[in-house]
Design an enzyme around this catalytic site. Structure first.
Site, short mmCIF file in Angstrom:
data_model
loop_
_atom_site.label_atom_id
_atom_site.label_comp_id
_atom_site.label_asym_id
_atom_site.label_seq_id
_atom_site.Cartn_x
_atom_site.Cartn_y
_atom_site.Cartn_z
N TYR A 1 -15.50 6.66 29.33
CA TYR A 1 -16.00 6.38 27.99
C TYR A 1 -16.77 5.06 28.03
O TYR A 1 -16.24 4.01 28.43
CB TYR A 1 -14.84 6.27 26.99
CG TYR A 1 -15.32 5.89 25.61
CD1 TYR A 1 -16.23 6.71 24.91
CD2 TYR A 1 -14.90 4.71 24.99
CE1 TYR A 1 -16.70 6.36 23.66
CE2 TYR A 1 -15.36 4.35 23.73
CZ TYR A 1 -16.27 5.19 23.07
OH TYR A 1 -16.74 4.84 21.83
N HIS B 1 -20.31 6.86 21.77
CA HIS B 1 -20.67 7.01 20.36
C HIS B 1 -21.96 6.27 20.07
O HIS B 1 -22.16 5.16 20.56
CB HIS B 1 -19.57 6.43 19.46
CG HIS B 1 -18.33 7.26 19.41
ND1 HIS B 1 -17.26 7.05 20.26
CD2 HIS B 1 -17.97 8.29 18.60
CE1 HIS B 1 -16.30 7.92 20.00
NE2 HIS B 1 -16.70 8.70 18.98
#
Lengths: 170, 861
Positions: free
Chosen positions: A80, A121
């Site tokens: 991530y 994101h």
């Protein structure tokens, strides 16, 4: 001639250590509107993320960071991408691309654990960032409503790039 | 050998055998066995002097120093004509670095054994250390006569003559020596060194053709193997011989080998009659042309480009400076400003540099809006801002410097140099706390950078943050040292010792300050002692040329800036204690201990405990092992951790004089040294010394404000003497006074004339106010004179303002606080004029508190 007058800029990467964490804090404080928790700074020093957390140097001056963490669920490990940023005067010089490429290469050659994909994101309004990641092989896989509590718009795209699969960078 | 052996020394054959064994055991450092053997002899002959000495020597080696020395002394007393006893005594004294006494013992030993090689060699080393060169020549002569087949004995005699100033004798010895040599192996480093030394000797004697001949022959035959040295000698000798073309070729070749050696360029130009330090007239264009040629031949060399900036003027300078500066900024050379700062002595060059870099800044600033791909590297702009900040701070425009640094930090907040320089500017503006904080911000960017760490600790000391500074020093010192300071002292860190001493002095902890100043003196003593080993080593290894450079260097050791600073500062404290014994008792009375002193006491206690434990461990070990502790005196445990003993009033001036006395000959040109010498000498009633210092000071700078105060002081002291000093001194003093002060004007007029001449100098204003006070002027007048420093036309540095404030406080002026508040407003960014209560708040902001620290603190509370 001009190349001898202005030598090619040197771009290099350095691993994070307790000693240069102060530089990371300083960069984060000017790059991002969010104050990161102490947990964040502890995680980036973990030994198995060494290849995925870097300081970015331009002519030997630290001007950016890229920080990821490993997430393993049901035996599948994903990388991530928590933060990536470069100081304003040093943007549009390919530093972001080089940093991202560095991480993707490292993820590809990582064996223990094998990394399935990289994801991140991007705030819904930030189309230029989305384009940037798409240029590096990322695809939108979902929208996360109310991801940002304090920023408007609240929503975020989730972008993902598979590692070790058939996809290649354009 | 002595003609007859005294009967008390003679041992029966068994013991005599044991004694020989004892000597062998000592030589092979089998201490334990040696001790046992000695005891065996002593059981039957407890009064045998030589055995007692040997046992004492062995015990000393085993770390039982006091016991050992007792035995040695007893042994010498029991057998005053034994060379062994005196030799042992000399060894012990040498271990204590008591070279004079050791030499006396060796001389005694030689009376009874004239041809003992070991004793002779040791005596030669002691004579060299003590610079007793006449005696050295004699000793070396004896050694050579005894063993003419040893190469180093020849060289030893030549070097002895050389040190004694008899170069011709040295040369003869060398010639003789070389004529006896046979079968020298190829590439013999030692022989090569001797030949180079021979050539150096001929050069010093001015026999250039002979020197060159010897060089060429032995270079060709490859007997001299140091190729660089050959070329350097050759270039120098050819220049001196006037063979300028051949010399130029050699200098040129040297430059091509090492294009950044300034020495070579100096040699090249001086061969062409150009003194690079002082280029004038026609020589300028000629020198510039040469340097341009060098620059194009040697594109990677910085020296010719930098030298051209020294030489050039006017438009030439601008043309050369622009590419030099631009390329430095492009490459991001952090030291660029330090590199060119020396050029600022020439105001024209200073302006030219400023306009070049300002123009560059403007161009780069306008580019930052254009497409990034076309513009230059953003780091060039950053280094340009950094350079300009240094330029403006250097020219005293500190506020502009701060603005530029803020802009640069906005651009790139992660470059430590920017924060470090910001700290320096704040320091110059009189804000040591802000400076310490800015340095701390730089430090946390890279915690493993020892340079940043040390700088930050130094800035904390400058802000009086003693303990916090120690914490930082401790991050990079040995963990098993009793304290960070102790380790840094062991490592002979002059920076630490100086800054720590100054900090204690500012905090009023005179004892601790003096301790550190004396620690600096100790470092220099150690360096001086260290040369001892080279008196033997350099001859053994034939490293003669560097050795002959070392000896004069050691003789000038204490002209080092750190020594001078420590000697002057300590002497000033001693003078203060002498004049006002209360100052010392205030500083040493236990209720008034500063925090640092209390800490020091505690730490010292801990350290002492540790040392004790260690030595206990050591003694228990040493009785069971053979461990050789050597003969060198190990540092005794510190029984005066706060330096209270140094504050003792009665001997303060003697200690001050001991520190200053080496500087009488080594730092004559330093006016601060002369003033310090005067201050101590006049208080020790050494009027001739005092007068001499003042005359010297006057010849250096007749208008120096500190000298002005001393002239009046001297006059007052001499005229208040109860009686004129006895015959020769009295007239000399009067003559000196007449030379120093005009007789026709009163002291008051002398003072006011001085002020008139220097009415715009803050230091002169302070000096004349000080003199008014000395002359008994009413306090109101003294005060108004001191306040004159605040007139707008007076240039007043922050330090001088601080000194004036201290002066007003010292004379009990009721206007001291008025002066303080005025200065506080005048120097708006400074903190040195704040009240103690305000400072407490400022101390707190002097550190970077990271989030991590905060959470730790929260968790703790």
């Amino acid at each position: 001639m001009s190349s001898s007058l202005h030598p090619q800029p040197r771009v290099s990467f350095a691993s994070l250590t307790p000693n240069n964490l102060g530089t990371v804090r300083k960069l984060n404080s000017v790059l991002f509107p969010i104050k990161y928790s102490e947990k964040f700074y502890q995680d980036v020093l973990l030994p198995d993320t060494e290849e995925f957390c870097k300081l970015v140097y331009y002519n030997d001056i630290p001007v950016g960071t890229i920080c990821c963490r490993l997430e393993t669920t049901d035996g599948i490990t994903k990388l991530y991408l928590m933060t990536m940023g470069v100081l304003a005067p040093y943007r549009s010089k390919g530093l972001g691309s080089q940093s991202l490429q560095q991480i993707i290469t490292a993820a590809t050659s990582n064996i223990k654990p094998k990394i399935d994909s990289v994801y991140l994101h991007v705030q819904l309004s930030n189309t230029s960032a989305k384009t940037f990641y798409e240029r590096h092989g990322f695809k939108e896989i979902a929208v996360h409503e109310n991801y940002y509590k304090k920023l408007v718009p609240h929503g975020a795209w989730i972008l993902e790039r598979r590692i070790g699969g058939t996809e290649t960078v354009a | 050998m002595a003609p007859s052996v005294p009967s008390k020394r003679v041992l029966p054959s068994k013991e005599s055998g044991l004694f020989k064994e004892l000597l062998n055991l000592y030589e092979s450092r089998q201490l334990k066995k040696g001790q046992k053997t000695a005891d065996q002899i002593l059981k039957k002959f407890p009064e045998h002097g030589e055995t007692l000495c040997m046992k004492g020597l062995i015990l000393t080696h085993m770390g039982r120093r006091e016991e050992g020395i007792e035995l040695v002394k007893k042994g010498v007393r029991l057998d005053l004509t034994s060379h062994i006893a005196w030799h042992v005594f000399g060894l012990i004294q040498k271990g204590e670095k008591n070279y004079e006494e050791a030499l006396k013992s060796y001389t005694q030993a030689l009376r009874f054994d004239k041809e003992n090689m070991n004793i002779l060699r040791d005596a030669a080393h002691l004579q060299t250390q003590l610079r007793l060169f006449d005696g050295l020549v004699e000793t070396r002569h004896t050694l050579l006569k005894l063993r003419p087949n040893l190469r180093q004995n020849w060289i030893g005699l030549a070097v002895a003559y050389h040190l004694n100033g008899s170069l011709k004798d040295a040369k003869q010895v060398l010639e003789h020596y070389e004529s006896t040599l046979k079968n020298i192996p190829d590439y013999d480093v030692e022989h090569s060194e001797v030949l180079l030394y021979h050539i150096r000797l001929l050069e010093e004697l001015g026999e250039y053709p002979k020197a060159l001949g010897l060089l060429d022959v032995n270079a060709k035959s490859r007997a001299i193997i140091d190729r660089t040295a050959i070329m350097e000698f050759r270039a120098r000798l050819l220049s001196k011989l006037g063979d300028h073309d051949e010399a130029e070729n050699t200098w040129q070749a040297l430059i091509e080998q090492n294009p950044d050696s300034y020495e070579y360029y100096k040699g090249f130009f001086s061969n062409r009659g150009i003194d690079l330090e002082n280029v004038t007239g026609d020589a300028r264009q000629k020198a510039l042309q040469y340097l341009r040629d060098f620059s194009s031949q040697l594109p990677r060399a910085a020296a010719p480009r930098r030298l051209a900036l020294d030489v050039a003027d006017g438009d030439d300078f601008k043309t050369l400076a622009e590419p030099y500066l631009t390329s430095g900024l492009d490459k991001g050379i952090p030291s660029l400003f330090a590199d060119i700062k020396a050029l600022y002595r020439d105001v024209g060059k200073q302006r030219a540099i400023a306009s070049i870099v300002e123009a560059l800044r403007e161009r780069l600033a306008s580019q930052s809006s254009s497409p990034p791909s076309e513009s230059e590297s953003p780091t060039t702009y950053l280094w340009t801002l950094y350079f300009l900040a240094q330029h403006y701070s250097h020219t005293a425009d500190h506020k502009h410097a701060l603005t530029l640094l803020d802009e640069a930090l906005e651009h790139t907040p992660t470059l430590p140099e920017l924060l470090m320089y910001r700290a320096r500017v704040l320091k110059r503006l009189g804000d040591p706390f802000g400076a310490a904080r800015s340095m701390d911000e730089a430090r946390v960017l890279d915690l493993q950078d020892r340079f940043l760490n040390t700088k930050c600790a130094k800035y904390r000391l400058r802000a009086g943050l003693e303990e916090e500074a120690q914490e930082l020093f401790g991050l990079f010192t040995k963990k098993d040292a009793s304290s960070p300071g102790a380790d840094l002292e062991d490592m002979q860190s002059l920076l630490y010792l100086t800054e720590d001493a100054d900090s204690h002095r500012r905090n009023g902890a005179f004892g601790l300050a003096l301790k550190k100043f004396h620690a600096i003196q100790k470092v220099f003593n150690e360096i001086e002692d260290d040369q001892y080993d080279f008196h033997g080593y350099s001859l053994r290894r034939f490293t003669l040329n560097i050795y002959l450079d070392l000896i004069p260097w050691e003789d000038h050791l204490r002209s080092h800036a750190s020594y001078i600073h420590s000697a002057i500062s300590a002497s000033q404290i001693y003078v203060q204690i002498h004049d006002d014994p209360a100052a010392a008792s205030k500083a040493s009375s236990s209720n008034n201990l500063t925090e640092a002193e209390k800490k020091a006491k505690k730490k010292a206690k801990k350290a002492a405990q540790k040392v004790q434990e260690d030595s206990k461990k050591a003694t228990t070990q040493s009785t069971s092992t053979n461990e050789d502790k050597g003969l060198d005196l190990t540092p005794a445990k510190d029984d005066d951790p706060t330096g209270t003993k140094l504050l003792e009033h009665a001997t303060a001036l003697d200690r001050a004089w001991k520190l200053l006395s080496p500087l009488v000959s080594l730092a004559q040109e330093n006016i601060d040294v002369q003033i310090a010498i005067y201050d101590v000498a006049v208080r020790r009633s050494k009027l001739l010394e005092a007068a001499k210092a003042l005359r010297y000071a006057k010849s250096l700078d007749a208008e120096h404000p500190e000298l002005h105060i001393r002239l009046i002081d001297f006059h007052k002291r001499v005229s208040s003497l109860p009686q004129v000093p006895p015959a020769p001194i009295g007239s000399v003093i009067n003559a000196a006074l007449a030379e120093l002060l005009p007789e026709e004007v009163s002291l008051e007029t002398f003072n006011s004339q001085y002020l008139q001449r220097h009415s715009t100098s803050g230091k002169a204003v302070l000096a004349s106010a000080n003199v008014l006070h000395k002359l008994g002027t009413p306090i109101a007048e003294v005060e108004s004179a001191a306040f004159g420093a605040l007139n707008p036309e007076v240039s007043l540095s922050i330090q001088t303002a601080v000194d004036i404030l201290a002066f007003l406080q010292s004379i009990g002026s009721s206007r001291a606080d008025e002066f303080r508040t005025t200065c506080n407003a005048k120097y708006e960014l400074s903190t040195v004029f704040k009240l103690p209560s305000e400072l407490a708040e400022l101390r707190r902001v002097a550190f970077v508190v990271t989030e991590e620290d905060k959470t730790k603190q929260e968790e703790a509370s």
